[in-house]
Write an enzyme that holds these catalytic residues in place. Structure first.
Site, PDB file in Angstrom:
ATOM      1  N   VAL A  31      32.700 -21.868  97.759  1.00 37.10           N
ATOM      2  CA  VAL A  31      33.542 -21.291  96.719  1.00 37.10           C
ATOM      3  C   VAL A  31      32.652 -20.783  95.590  1.00 37.10           C
ATOM      4  O   VAL A  31      31.903 -21.547  94.994  1.00 37.10           O
ATOM      5  CB  VAL A  31      34.547 -22.332  96.165  1.00 37.10           C
ATOM      6  CG1 VAL A  31      35.433 -21.712  95.106  1.00 37.10           C
ATOM      7  CG2 VAL A  31      35.372 -22.924  97.293  1.00 37.10           C
ATOM      8  N   GLU A  32      32.730 -19.499  95.337  1.00 45.09           N
ATOM      9  CA  GLU A  32      31.987 -18.916  94.222  1.00 45.09           C
ATOM     10  C   GLU A  32      32.999 -18.669  93.106  1.00 45.09           C
ATOM     11  O   GLU A  32      33.885 -17.835  93.228  1.00 45.09           O
ATOM     12  CB  GLU A  32      31.339 -17.602  94.671  1.00 45.09           C
ATOM     13  CG  GLU A  32      30.421 -17.007  93.648  1.00 45.09           C
ATOM     14  CD  GLU A  32      29.656 -15.834  94.233  1.00 45.09           C
ATOM     15  OE1 GLU A  32      28.422 -15.947  94.335  1.00 45.09           O
ATOM     16  OE2 GLU A  32      30.293 -14.828  94.590  1.00 45.09           O
TER      17      GLU A  32
END
Length: 143
Positions: A31-32
């Site tokens: 997850v960015e």
């Protein structure tokens, strides 16, 4: 993450052959959340960490089919020590790290307090405190 209101623009889902995902032996997601070089994102990272953490947690729980049971805004912290000398707090924190915990040292009222967890559900804090007590630590749950 969009539903949390932290962001209003959905950048979508990307796929790639990331080693961090490909080489693990369990289900994984990368997850960015933001780019620190973007002023708006940097502000969100600085001021909305809890919102982002809850949003990611809700996404994982949703994927696993587990209902979210988050508490209110109260955090129950598991405290393992309070010291007037920072070196003593650091020593305890290092001991806990060596045993696989993720302690932090916070300064409150001139004391250096070693905390090992913070939970929105009191029962979760109690479980960790009991685990630490069983290992010989003077763990308490504080708000």
């Amino acid at each position: 993450i969009i539903a949390s209101g932290a962001y209003t623009v959905n950048r979508g889902t990307k796929t790639a052959d990331f080693a961090v995902l490909r080489l693990t032996n369990m289900p994984a997601a990368l997850v960015e959340l933001a780019f620190i070089t973007n002023a708006q994102d940097a502000d969100i990272l600085r001021n909305r960490q809890n919102d982002l953490a809850v949003a990611v947690s809700k996404g994982i729980l949703n994927y696993l089919g587990i209902p979210y049971q988050g508490g209110g805004s109260t955090l129950y912290k598991v405290q393992v020590g309070a010291f007037s000398v920072k070196a003593n707090a650091d020593n305890l924190a290092n001991e806990l790290k060596a045993k696989g915990y993720s302690p932090i040292v916070v300064t409150v009222g001139g004391l250096y307090k070693v905390q090992v967890g913070a939970f929105s559900v009191r029962a979760n804090a109690d479980v960790l405190a009991n685990e630490l007590r069983a290992k010989g630590y003077d763990a308490i749950v504080v708000v």
